[in-house]
Scaffold this motif. Structure first.
Motif, PDB file in Angstrom:
ATOM      1  N   ALA A  80      -4.027 -35.763  -4.344  1.00  0.00           N
ATOM      2  CA  ALA A  80      -4.026 -35.091  -3.273  1.00  0.00           C
ATOM      3  C   ALA A  80      -4.845 -33.596  -3.508  1.00  0.00           C
ATOM      4  N   LYS A  81      -4.415 -32.898  -2.021  1.00  0.00           N
ATOM      5  CA  LYS A  81      -5.141 -32.268  -1.267  1.00  0.00           C
ATOM      6  C   LYS A  81      -5.627 -31.121  -2.460  1.00  0.00           C
ATOM      7  N   LEU A  82      -6.796 -30.484  -3.090  1.00  0.00           N
ATOM      8  CA  LEU A  82      -7.123 -29.455  -4.067  1.00  0.00           C
ATOM      9  C   LEU A  82      -5.942 -28.317  -3.595  1.00  0.00           C
ATOM     10  N   GLN A  83      -6.347 -27.866  -2.772  1.00  0.00           N
ATOM     11  CA  GLN A  83      -5.607 -26.792  -2.353  1.00  0.00           C
ATOM     12  C   GLN A  83      -3.711 -26.751  -2.158  1.00  0.00           C
ATOM     13  N   THR A  84      -3.751 -27.921  -2.233  1.00  0.00           N
ATOM     14  CA  THR A  84      -2.065 -28.528  -2.291  1.00  0.00           C
ATOM     15  C   THR A  84      -1.221 -28.017  -4.455  1.00  0.00           C
ATOM     16  N   LEU A  85      -2.394 -28.966  -4.572  1.00  0.00           N
ATOM     17  CA  LEU A  85      -2.511 -29.303  -5.864  1.00  0.00           C
ATOM     18  C   LEU A  85      -2.469 -27.594  -6.728  1.00  0.00           C
ATOM     19  N   ILE A  86      -2.723 -26.446  -6.276  1.00  0.00           N
ATOM     20  CA  ILE A  86      -3.411 -25.337  -7.439  1.00  0.00           C
ATOM     21  C   ILE A  86      -2.155 -24.883  -6.851  1.00  0.00           C
TER      22      ILE A  86
ATOM     23  N   PRO B 292     -10.388 -35.103  -1.797  1.00  0.00           N
ATOM     24  CA  PRO B 292      -8.811 -34.669  -2.342  1.00  0.00           C
ATOM     25  C   PRO B 292      -8.613 -35.331  -3.931  1.00  0.00           C
ATOM     26  N   TYR B 293      -8.591 -34.893  -4.892  1.00  0.00           N
ATOM     27  CA  TYR B 293      -8.317 -34.445  -6.471  1.00  0.00           C
ATOM     28  C   TYR B 293      -7.384 -36.220  -6.331  1.00  0.00           C
ATOM     29  N   GLU B 294      -8.372 -36.930  -7.159  1.00  0.00           N
ATOM     30  CA  GLU B 294      -7.619 -38.379  -8.230  1.00  0.00           C
ATOM     31  C   GLU B 294      -7.101 -38.075  -9.663  1.00  0.00           C
TER      32      GLU B 294
END
Length: 309
Positions: free
Chosen positions: A221-227, A255-257
């Motif tokens: 997911a996008k980093l901002q979404t995960l945070i 994106p974070y994986e």
């Protein structure tokens, strides 16, 4: 004149599978909601045969939508595990109705029982333990019951920051697992760092909790979404993994994986076969298709979708 013998170049998309990760991902599960499931035309193009699909029940979602989603996913050949959030279930009559609908209309015989993220209970139930104590799941022939686990603690249950109440609940669930025929597992909140997860799993095993752990992992997911999700869900110390990444300008927009955390957990499992984490449970915060495609690309045979088997 002989033909020129050019060597075929490997496809750019070819990727070497980490054998430990492939083994660790075998039988992974994934979570959906009715509105996210609607965006998937065909689950068999994304998920391996027999994948367990949890259906999250968010406050305000009509039970009819939950059951309809469960029936649809079941028809496509998957094991369905709907959430039963105690605090939005008013009484035993409502619980019995939900169980009967899932069983009769969607052929469901497994459930994730949890307190639910509601501050004020809608009725008589406050915890998953109260749901289990009714005996209604056993009466309906449910074969598998999962309960929540918290690798980084839970401030709702232990406001002081200790783990006293969480551990007391785990000991109760351990006792319940010993007196029920239902198969049980701990489905955990997601975390981003392997070492604290391993330490927590070892600690509860040392405390006599031998219920298998299905470790929660946030999908790509996008980093901002995960945070945003991590803060909302009360993710603790491992949030610093995301915060550190956010400070790196070169990674901020990527994106974070979950590659690193899964590789470390998989390596630990390979070195310690009796490690009590038995399965991976994905939270597809960047989308079901994105998560499933990551598993297909990184999981070898463990990620192969049903229609490709």
């Amino acid at each position: 004149m002989g033909l020129l013998n050019f060597k075929k170049k490997p496809a750019l998309s070819e990727k070497t599978t980490n054998a430990e990760v492939e083994a660790f991902l075998k039988g992974y599960s994934i979570e959906v909601m009715p509105r996210t499931a609607e965006k998937v035309d065909d689950f068999t193009a994304l998920l391996p045969k027999g994948t367990r699909v949890y259906i999250a029940h968010i406050e305000g979602t009509p039970i009819e939508e939950m059951v309809s989603t469960a029936a649809r996913i079941k028809r496509e050949g998957y094991d369905v595990m709907p959430h039963f959030p105690a605090r939005i279930i008013k009484d035993e009559a409502m619980l019995a109705d939900w169980i009967a609908r899932y069983s009769g209309e969607a052929d469901v015989n497994q459930a994730l029982l949890l307190a639910g993220g509601v501050a004020k209970p809608h009725g008589t139930f406050e915890s998953s333990m109260q749901l289990m104590e009714t005996g209604l799941f056993d009466k309906a022939g449910f074969k598998r019951l999962h309960v929540a686990g918290h690798p980084e603690g839970n401030k709702d249950i232990d406001p002081s920051g200790s783990d006293a109440n969480v551990m007391e609940a785990l000991r109760w669930k351990q006792s319940f697992s010993e007196r029920t025929d239902a198969e049980m597992a701990l489905a955990t909140q997601f975390a981003f760092e392997a070492k604290p997860i391993i330490a927590w799993a070892d600690a509860i095993k040392h405390a006599g909790i031998d219920i298998p752990i299905h470790i929660g992992i946030a999908g790509p997911a996008k980093l901002q979404t995960l945070i945003k999700f991590a803060i909302a869900c009360g993710v603790g110390p491992s949030l610093k993994v995301l915060q550190k990444r956010a400070m790196d300008v070169t990674k901020l927009l990527l994106p974070y994986e979950p590659t690193d955390v899964l590789a470390e957990l998989a390596a630990h499992k390979a070195a310690n076969p009796d490690f009590n984490i038995s399965h991976v449970h994905f939270f597809p915060l960047g989308g079901i298709k994105t998560n499933a495609n990551w598993a297909i690309e990184n999981g070898g045979t463990s990620g192969r979708p049903a229609n490709a088997s």
